[in-house]
Design a protein around this motif. Sequence first.
Motif, PDB file in Angstrom:
ATOM      1  N   SER A 231      -5.428   2.013   2.730  1.00 15.04           N
ATOM      2  CA  SER A 231      -4.187   2.777   2.709  1.00 15.04           C
ATOM      3  C   SER A 231      -3.024   1.934   3.205  1.00 15.04           C
ATOM      4  O   SER A 231      -3.198   0.988   3.976  1.00 15.04           O
ATOM      5  CB  SER A 231      -4.330   4.028   3.583  1.00 15.04           C
ATOM      6  OG  SER A 231      -3.099   4.697   3.709  1.00 15.04           O
ATOM      7  N   THR A 232      -1.816   2.298   2.763  1.00 15.56           N
ATOM      8  CA  THR A 232      -0.622   1.601   3.219  1.00 15.56           C
ATOM      9  C   THR A 232      -0.175   2.090   4.593  1.00 15.56           C
ATOM     10  O   THR A 232       0.713   1.503   5.192  1.00 15.56           O
ATOM     11  CB  THR A 232       0.523   1.797   2.213  1.00 15.56           C
ATOM     12  OG1 THR A 232       0.702   3.198   1.985  1.00 15.56           O
ATOM     13  CG2 THR A 232       0.210   1.126   0.895  1.00 15.56           C
ATOM     14  N   VAL A 233      -0.766   3.179   5.076  1.00 14.31           N
ATOM     15  CA  VAL A 233      -0.416   3.750   6.373  1.00 14.31           C
ATOM     16  C   VAL A 233      -1.695   3.954   7.172  1.00 14.31           C
ATOM     17  O   VAL A 233      -2.709   4.391   6.626  1.00 14.31           O
ATOM     18  CB  VAL A 233       0.316   5.109   6.204  1.00 14.31           C
ATOM     19  CG1 VAL A 233       0.623   5.720   7.558  1.00 14.31           C
ATOM     20  CG2 VAL A 233       1.605   4.935   5.411  1.00 14.31           C
TER      21      VAL A 233
ATOM     22  N   GLY B 242       2.074   0.833  -6.216  1.00 13.50           N
ATOM     23  CA  GLY B 242       1.235  -0.323  -6.514  1.00 13.50           C
ATOM     24  C   GLY B 242       2.053  -1.483  -7.069  1.00 13.50           C
ATOM     25  O   GLY B 242       1.837  -2.641  -6.698  1.00 13.50           O
ATOM     26  N   ILE B 243       3.016  -1.170  -7.940  1.00 11.47           N
ATOM     27  CA  ILE B 243       3.864  -2.217  -8.511  1.00 11.47           C
ATOM     28  C   ILE B 243       4.763  -2.822  -7.434  1.00 11.47           C
ATOM     29  O   ILE B 243       4.959  -4.046  -7.388  1.00 11.47           O
ATOM     30  CB  ILE B 243       4.678  -1.647  -9.691  1.00 11.47           C
ATOM     31  CG1 ILE B 243       3.752  -1.420 -10.881  1.00 11.47           C
ATOM     32  CG2 ILE B 243       5.832  -2.581 -10.058  1.00 11.47           C
ATOM     33  CD1 ILE B 243       4.373  -0.669 -12.044  1.00 11.47           C
ATOM     34  N   LEU B 244       5.285  -2.005  -6.538  1.00 13.83           N
ATOM     35  CA  LEU B 244       6.115  -2.528  -5.455  1.00 13.83           C
ATOM     36  C   LEU B 244       5.310  -3.475  -4.551  1.00 13.83           C
ATOM     37  O   LEU B 244       5.786  -4.554  -4.182  1.00 13.83           O
ATOM     38  CB  LEU B 244       6.694  -1.376  -4.635  1.00 13.83           C
ATOM     39  CG  LEU B 244       7.833  -0.601  -5.289  1.00 13.83           C
ATOM     40  CD1 LEU B 244       8.120   0.674  -4.503  1.00 13.83           C
ATOM     41  CD2 LEU B 244       9.087  -1.455  -5.381  1.00 13.83           C
ATOM     42  N   LEU B 245       4.091  -3.073  -4.200  1.00 12.87           N
ATOM     43  CA  LEU B 245       3.254  -3.924  -3.348  1.00 12.87           C
ATOM     44  C   LEU B 245       2.883  -5.222  -4.059  1.00 12.87           C
ATOM     45  O   LEU B 245       2.803  -6.289  -3.437  1.00 12.87           O
ATOM     46  CB  LEU B 245       1.991  -3.170  -2.932  1.00 12.87           C
ATOM     47  CG  LEU B 245       2.193  -1.910  -2.076  1.00 12.87           C
ATOM     48  CD1 LEU B 245       0.845  -1.279  -1.749  1.00 12.87           C
ATOM     49  CD2 LEU B 245       2.958  -2.228  -0.798  1.00 12.87           C
ATOM     50  N   GLU B 246       2.659  -5.150  -5.369  1.00  7.83           N
ATOM     51  CA  GLU B 246       2.292  -6.332  -6.129  1.00  7.83           C
ATOM     52  C   GLU B 246       3.416  -7.366  -6.114  1.00  7.83           C
ATOM     53  O   GLU B 246       3.170  -8.570  -6.261  1.00  7.83           O
ATOM     54  CB  GLU B 246       1.930  -5.946  -7.568  1.00  7.83           C
ATOM     55  CG  GLU B 246       1.440  -7.083  -8.440  1.00  7.83           C
ATOM     56  CD  GLU B 246       0.113  -7.688  -7.985  1.00  7.83           C
ATOM     57  OE1 GLU B 246      -0.260  -8.740  -8.533  1.00  7.83           O
ATOM     58  OE2 GLU B 246      -0.551  -7.106  -7.082  1.00  7.83           O
TER      59      GLU B 246
ATOM     60  N   GLY C  37       0.390 -11.281   1.071  1.00  8.29           N
ATOM     61  CA  GLY C  37       0.333 -11.041  -0.367  1.00  8.29           C
ATOM     62  C   GLY C  37      -1.047 -10.589  -0.818  1.00  8.29           C
ATOM     63  O   GLY C  37      -1.176  -9.658  -1.619  1.00  8.29           O
ATOM     64  N   ASP C  38      -2.089 -11.231  -0.296  1.00  6.65           N
ATOM     65  CA  ASP C  38      -3.455 -10.854  -0.673  1.00  6.65           C
ATOM     66  C   ASP C  38      -3.788  -9.450  -0.188  1.00  6.65           C
ATOM     67  O   ASP C  38      -4.438  -8.675  -0.910  1.00  6.65           O
ATOM     68  CB  ASP C  38      -4.456 -11.855  -0.086  1.00  6.65           C
ATOM     69  CG  ASP C  38      -4.390 -13.214  -0.772  1.00  6.65           C
ATOM     70  OD1 ASP C  38      -3.774 -13.308  -1.851  1.00  6.65           O
ATOM     71  OD2 ASP C  38      -4.946 -14.182  -0.212  1.00  6.65           O
ATOM     72  N   ARG C  39      -3.344  -9.121   1.014  1.00  3.44           N
ATOM     73  CA  ARG C  39      -3.629  -7.785   1.553  1.00  3.44           C
ATOM     74  C   ARG C  39      -2.944  -6.699   0.718  1.00  3.44           C
ATOM     75  O   ARG C  39      -3.541  -5.668   0.384  1.00  3.44           O
ATOM     76  CB  ARG C  39      -3.169  -7.698   3.013  1.00  3.44           C
ATOM     77  CG  ARG C  39      -3.534  -6.372   3.689  1.00  3.44           C
ATOM     78  CD  ARG C  39      -3.182  -6.368   5.159  1.00  3.44           C
ATOM     79  NE  ARG C  39      -1.745  -6.275   5.385  1.00  3.44           N
ATOM     80  CZ  ARG C  39      -0.978  -7.256   5.810  1.00  3.44           C
ATOM     81  NH1 ARG C  39      -1.503  -8.457   6.048  1.00  3.44           N
ATOM     82  NH2 ARG C  39       0.309  -7.085   5.999  1.00  3.44           N
ATOM     83  N   LEU C  40      -1.676  -6.936   0.360  1.00  2.00           N
ATOM     84  CA  LEU C  40      -0.955  -5.933  -0.414  1.00  2.00           C
ATOM     85  C   LEU C  40      -1.472  -5.866  -1.850  1.00  2.00           C
ATOM     86  O   LEU C  40      -1.437  -4.796  -2.475  1.00  2.00           O
ATOM     87  CB  LEU C  40       0.544  -6.223  -0.372  1.00  2.00           C
ATOM     88  CG  LEU C  40       1.179  -6.110   1.016  1.00  2.00           C
ATOM     89  CD1 LEU C  40       2.688  -6.292   0.938  1.00  2.00           C
ATOM     90  CD2 LEU C  40       0.834  -4.776   1.684  1.00  2.00           C
TER      91      LEU C  40
END
Length: 340
Positions: free
Chosen positions: A258-260, A301-305, A321-324
Motif C-alpha cells: 500500500s502507498t499508506v 499507478g501511473i503517477l507512481l511509475e 523508484g523500484d519501491r514505487l
Amino acid sequence: MESAVDIESLATWMTDQGLGAGPIDNVTPLAGGTQNILLRLTRDGRDYIFRRPPAHPRPNSNETMRREARLLRAIAGTNVPHPALIADCGDESVLGVAFYLMEPVDGFNPVGQLPMPHAGSPAMRHAMGLALVDGIAALGALDHQALGLADFGRPDNFLGRQVDRWRSQLAGYGEFADWTGPQALPSVDAIAAWLERHRPADFTPGIMHGDYHLANVMYRPDSGDLAAIIDWELATIGDPLLDLGWVLATWPDGSGASTVSVTPWEGFPAPAELVARYGAGSARDLSAVDWYHVLACYKLGILLEGTHARACAGKAPRDTGDRLHSRAIHLFDRAQALIR
C-alpha cells in the motif's frame, strides 16, 4: 526552511493586516506531505501556520497557493473539517511568492505509528476509518456554486478526459532513458479500455480534494474524529466520487504494497464498510463505485511509475523508484481483479 522566508517582511505584512505587532517568535519548520514550506510561528502570543511554495517553486506553485487559500476561505463555516484561513497574500512582491496563514490544528497525522489512545483502541481506529469517508461525503455535498467556486474547475466532460489524460502521462515517460516501459505494468491497456467502456454516463459536479487518503488528514488527539483535511493543492470541481475511489485505492490491504501505512491496523473498517458509510452520508449514486476504484488505481499507478521512470534515467533514487514501481504493479493487479 526558515531561510526561505523573509521574516521581517512577513512581520511588516502581518502588521498591515492587523495581525499583531512586534517580532515573530518561535519559528519552527513543520513536516508536510509535499515540498511546500510549512512553518509554525508566534506573534503577540498568537500561533500561526505559514504556508508557501517550495524553495524552488514549480511554474504553477503560486497559483496553487492562491487556489488553496480561495478554497479554504470558501468552505469556512461549513461542516467540512479544515484548517481555518486567517489571511492570504497572492501578491508575489511581498515575499517573492504567494502565501497564506492558517490557524494551527489540534491533531495528528495517522501515518506510521499511532499515538495513544488510538494505538490501544480498535474501536477508536474503526471510528477513524468511518470519519475519513464522512469528510469527503460532507465535502462532496457542498454547493460549490453557492460558495463562489463555479469557476474553480472544469467539470464538463471531467470523466471523459480522465483515461486520455493519464494515458498521455504514461506515454510521456518514454523520454526517460532505460525506462522499462508501459509493458512492465500489468494489463495497462486492458484497464484503460475497460474504463472507457464502463464510464458512468453522467455525474453531479462538486468539490473534490484530489489526493484524499490517510496521509492528508489530521485526527483529534482524544477521539476518532477528523480534526482537519489538509493539503488542498489538487482540489478542483470534478466528480467527488473519485475521492472515494482514491480512499479505496490507497486503503491498506495487508500486502505491504500500500502507498499508506498505519500501525496498528486492526480495527479499521473493511473497504465495503467505507463505501456503505459514504452512501449513508451522501445522495450520490454508488452503483459504479468499482469504476472509480479502478480509475484511482490506474491514475495512482501511473503517477507512481513516473518516479520509477525518472529513477531508470538516474534522476531519482533507484531504491525509491523500484519501491514505487512495485506499488504501481500492485495497483494495476488490484484494478485487474476488480474488472474480472
